[in-house]
Write a protein that holds these residues in place. Structure first.
Motif, PDB file in Angstrom:
ATOM      1  N   LYS A  58      -1.921  -2.027   6.601  1.00 48.05           N
ATOM      2  CA  LYS A  58      -1.244  -2.063   5.371  1.00 48.05           C
ATOM      3  C   LYS A  58      -0.844  -0.584   5.199  1.00 48.05           C
ATOM      4  O   LYS A  58      -1.589   0.257   5.681  1.00 48.05           O
ATOM      5  N   GLN A  59       0.347  -0.437   4.674  1.00 45.37           N
ATOM      6  CA  GLN A  59       0.924   0.893   4.635  1.00 45.37           C
ATOM      7  C   GLN A  59      -0.113   1.642   3.450  1.00 45.37           C
ATOM      8  O   GLN A  59      -0.885   1.227   2.834  1.00 45.37           O
ATOM      9  N   ALA A  60      -0.244   3.105   3.490  1.00 47.87           N
ATOM     10  CA  ALA A  60      -0.976   3.984   2.626  1.00 47.87           C
ATOM     11  C   ALA A  60      -0.426   3.831   1.047  1.00 47.87           C
ATOM     12  O   ALA A  60       0.653   3.186   1.036  1.00 47.87           O
ATOM     13  N   GLU A  61      -1.088   4.082   0.053  1.00 51.17           N
ATOM     14  CA  GLU A  61      -0.924   3.795  -1.073  1.00 51.17           C
ATOM     15  C   GLU A  61       0.206   4.663  -1.619  1.00 51.17           C
ATOM     16  O   GLU A  61       1.347   4.088  -2.123  1.00 51.17           O
ATOM     17  N   ASN A  62       0.395   5.801  -1.060  1.00 54.55           N
ATOM     18  CA  ASN A  62       1.681   6.753  -1.547  1.00 54.55           C
ATOM     19  C   ASN A  62       1.931   7.153  -0.208  1.00 54.55           C
ATOM     20  O   ASN A  62       1.804   8.473   0.151  1.00 54.55           O
ATOM     21  N   PRO A  63       2.657   6.333   0.628  1.00 52.25           N
ATOM     22  CA  PRO A  63       3.085   6.975   2.035  1.00 52.25           C
ATOM     23  C   PRO A  63       4.205   8.200   1.881  1.00 52.25           C
ATOM     24  O   PRO A  63       5.089   7.914   1.006  1.00 52.25           O
ATOM     25  N   LYS A  64       3.984   8.985   2.658  1.00 55.33           N
ATOM     26  CA  LYS A  64       5.014  10.125   2.791  1.00 55.33           C
ATOM     27  C   LYS A  64       6.216   9.542   3.289  1.00 55.33           C
ATOM     28  O   LYS A  64       7.369  10.234   3.175  1.00 55.33           O
ATOM     29  N   VAL A  65       6.372   8.448   4.094  1.00 61.33           N
ATOM     30  CA  VAL A  65       7.337   8.116   4.813  1.00 61.33           C
ATOM     31  C   VAL A  65       7.836   6.747   4.253  1.00 61.33           C
ATOM     32  O   VAL A  65       7.176   5.892   3.899  1.00 61.33           O
ATOM     33  N   ASP A  66       9.316   6.708   4.042  1.00 58.67           N
ATOM     34  CA  ASP A  66       9.920   5.456   3.277  1.00 58.67           C
ATOM     35  C   ASP A  66      10.354   4.695   4.321  1.00 58.67           C
ATOM     36  O   ASP A  66      11.521   4.789   5.049  1.00 58.67           O
ATOM     37  N   TRP A  67       9.463   3.633   4.663  1.00 55.02           N
ATOM     38  CA  TRP A  67       9.947   2.940   6.011  1.00 55.02           C
ATOM     39  C   TRP A  67      10.719   1.674   5.851  1.00 55.02           C
ATOM     40  O   TRP A  67      10.547   1.345   4.470  1.00 55.02           O
ATOM     41  N   VAL A  68      11.600   1.563   6.494  1.00 57.40           N
ATOM     42  CA  VAL A  68      12.860   0.386   6.494  1.00 57.40           C
ATOM     43  C   VAL A  68      12.559  -0.413   7.653  1.00 57.40           C
ATOM     44  O   VAL A  68      12.467   0.170   8.835  1.00 57.40           O
ATOM     45  N   ASP A  69      12.345  -1.811   7.505  1.00 55.03           N
ATOM     46  CA  ASP A  69      12.235  -2.723   8.684  1.00 55.03           C
ATOM     47  C   ASP A  69      13.283  -2.754   9.612  1.00 55.03           C
ATOM     48  O   ASP A  69      14.301  -2.812   8.945  1.00 55.03           O
ATOM     49  N   VAL A  70      13.158  -3.137  10.630  1.00 54.47           N
ATOM     50  CA  VAL A  70      14.075  -3.234  11.663  1.00 54.47           C
ATOM     51  C   VAL A  70      14.301  -4.754  11.784  1.00 54.47           C
ATOM     52  O   VAL A  70      13.456  -5.517  12.119  1.00 54.47           O
ATOM     53  N   TYR A  71      15.798  -5.314  12.179  1.00 57.74           N
ATOM     54  CA  TYR A  71      16.049  -6.594  12.275  1.00 57.74           C
ATOM     55  C   TYR A  71      16.984  -6.753  13.413  1.00 57.74           C
ATOM     56  O   TYR A  71      17.903  -5.912  13.804  1.00 57.74           O
ATOM     57  N   PHE A  72      17.027  -7.789  14.118  1.00 57.28           N
ATOM     58  CA  PHE A  72      17.861  -8.321  15.315  1.00 57.28           C
ATOM     59  C   PHE A  72      19.058  -9.004  14.519  1.00 57.28           C
ATOM     60  O   PHE A  72      18.691  -9.962  14.118  1.00 57.28           O
ATOM     61  N   ASP A  73      20.230  -8.437  14.958  1.00 58.89           N
ATOM     62  CA  ASP A  73      21.426  -9.244  14.256  1.00 58.89           C
ATOM     63  C   ASP A  73      21.791 -10.512  15.313  1.00 58.89           C
ATOM     64  O   ASP A  73      22.482 -10.073  16.174  1.00 58.89           O
ATOM     65  N   ILE A  74      21.630 -11.503  15.031  1.00 61.08           N
ATOM     66  CA  ILE A  74      21.818 -12.782  15.847  1.00 61.08           C
ATOM     67  C   ILE A  74      23.319 -12.910  16.175  1.00 61.08           C
ATOM     68  O   ILE A  74      23.525 -13.377  17.325  1.00 61.08           O
TER      69      ILE A  74
END
Length: 531
Positions: free
Chosen positions: A103-119
């Motif tokens: 799981k991500q940290a409670e206050n992560p320094k990184v604003d992560w964005v999920d990656v998707y494959f464009d069908i």
């Protein structure tokens, strides 16, 4: 040194088990989402992505970094640890895209964005078929999440929603990432200095490390992290007004080079040996604390904000640096020499130009003064200080000349004009707030009554004094000839003397007042420059 190719799934497992970690001397994760999506596109299309460089050791470091937004678990004791020396951004991207266990940290320094494959994207050798999307941007009919590729249950549930052609495309996508091999080069050694050298050299090829990062890598050991040491020192100095020194690593490194090498040049900083920095860090700490104490008690520089030239700290640190934990205590003559050097340097603007030359000379002079109690190497000839200094310079708290002027005012321990109370210099200079300094001749009076509207005439240094906001509100737009009657009668002469205002000058014209005061200020400044 060995080179292997590791499947993505195996790499994910090793990271999730805590066997692969990020050493503390590495940068934070800084890749933008578009770089992550292009990395996924390169892996998918079989393009080279470069080799990860690991350092393998059975030693666990005292501190390490999170992997992007994830806090890694503690490693199992029986496993060796692989610390990432090169490729942290790529490894973090791969792990964060595919992992599902942490799981991500409670206050992560990184604003992560999920990656998707464009069908529905057209297959193209150049353009990416992958997108970094926030939840509200996702269209489930065309965007397939990569974080389910290695999760059998989640993958099956997603694929069942697709038509036959789409499912075939996604099965191919999964197979490509399952078969993808990430090249990893591993160095096995317990020699920290060797690792620091490797880290420094491999980073020269990418985004260059600044000097601070290089030295942090160079000096690092399991028990010593230069950045943490400097942060701790800044925290100690924070209550005394010098905590901001922690935000100026370049200044700290020059102080370190001055103490260790008697040379604060950029070349000397880079040439520092890690073992010397670690061994002499206590001496450096004593030197910095001694220099700060001298500036505060002997020169009235209660905070770093009002020090005219930060570089002036370097020769002082060299003078006060000692192996004695109790510090070095100069005699009266040494103190007088350093005080005169301080004021001469301020009023002559010694550190405005040819800074390296001035530093080199002053470090040598500080060493001789300290070791031989000989002040002959210091340039102690008082500069020519003329009234125009206080007439031509305008008041601006960020300007060197204004800071010098403020310290000159503080040296006389001024009193409030109307209440007669002593100014709390520590409080005023710690905040260095414009509201504690005001015009003696109010700006509105100059404009409305005398027609003086030019800023360089209204804001000349000679027209400023320590004046509280409360007093300024009472004075409003009255000239000194009127509000002088509000000044406590018995204390008038002392208040004016401490403010360096000539007696009876409040009844003079504005120009005559400024000229008379500027002459008195110049006399007082010159007196401070004498040993």
């Amino acid at each position: 040194m060995t080179v292997n190719s590791i499947p993505i799934r195996q790499l994910l497992g090793r990271v999730a088990e805590g066997e692969v970690r990020i050493p503390a001397f590495q940068r934070e994760f800084v890749w933008e989402p578009d770089r992550v999506q292009f990395l996924m596109d390169s892996i998918y299309k079989g393009y080279p992505i470069g080799t990860l460089l690991f350092w393998r050791t059975r030693e666990k470091l005292q501190s390490d970094r999170d992997l992007g937004p994830y806090v890694l678990p503690e490693p199992k004791e029986q496993y060796p640890i692989d610390y990432v020396l090169d490729g942290q951004q790529r490894l973090t991207s791969i792990f964060a895209v595919f992992q599902t266990e942490l799981k991500q940290a409670e206050n992560p320094k990184v604003d992560w964005v999920d990656v998707y494959f464009d069908i529905h994207a057209n297959a193209d050798a150049q353009d990416s078929q992958f997108l970094a999307l926030r939840p509200d941007e996702v269209d489930e009919t065309r965007h397939f999440p990569l974080n389910v590729l290695f999760d059998v249950t989640a993958y099956g549930a997603r694929v069942r929603k697709l038509n036959e052609e789409e499912a075939k495309l996604i099965d191919d996508l999964q197979n490509r990432f399952k078969e993808a091999q990430i090249p990893v080069e591993t160095i096995e050694t317990d020699d920290h200095s060797k690792i620091a050298i490797v880290f420094e050299r491999v980073n020269r090829g990418g985004v260059p490390l600044d000097t601070y990062q290089l030295l942090a890598a160079w000096t690092w050991s399991g028990e010593f992290d230069l950045r943490n040491k400097f942060d701790d020192l800044a925290a100690e100095l924070d209550d005394g007004g010098y905590g901001e020194i922690g935000n100026d690593p370049d200044l700290l490194l020059k102080c370190a080079a001055g103490v260790i090498s008697n040379d604060s040049s950029a070349h000397a900083v880079v040439a520092l040996k890690g073992s010397d920095v670690r061994d002499q860090f206590p001496k450096l700490t004593v030197g910095i604390k001694g220099a700060v104490e001298f500036l505060q008690k002997q020169c009235g520089v209660v905070s770093l904000k009002v020090l005219p030239y930060k570089s002036m700290l370097i020769p002082l640190v060299r003078f006060f640096a000692t192996d004695n934990a109790n510090g070095y205590h100069p005699d009266a003559k040494q103190q007088a020499t350093l005080r005169a050097w301080f004021w001469i340097s301020c009023f002559s603007r010694r550190y405005s130009n040819s800074v390296n030359t001035s530093l080199d000379a002053d470090i040598k002079a500080a060493i001789l003064l300290r070791d031989k109690k000989d002040s002959s190497l210091f340039d102690l000839v008082p500069p020519k200080i003329v009234p125009e200094f206080f007439l031509d310079n305008v008041f601006s708290l960020t300007a060197v000349n204004t800071k010098t002027f403020v310290l000159l005012l503080a040296s006389k321990f001024p009193r409030s004009f109307l209440s007669g109370a002593n100014i709390d210099l520590d409080a005023v200079l710690l905040s260095c707030n414009r509201t504690e300094f005001h015009h003696i001749y109010p700006k509105s009076y100059l404009a409305d009554k005398l027609g003086i509207i030019k800023r360089d005439e209204q804001f000349r240094l000679a027209n400023f004094a320590f004046l509280s906001q409360t007093d300024n509100r009472i004075i409003k737009n009255r000239p000194p000839s009127e509000y002088v009657s509000d000044i406590p009668g018995g204390g008038l002469d002392d208040i004016l003397t401490r403010a360096m205002i000539p007696k009876d000058s409040f009844n003079a014209s504005y120009e005559d007042f400024c000229r008379g005061r500027a002459e008195l200020l110049a006399q007082e400044a010159l007196a401070l420059c004498k040993v």
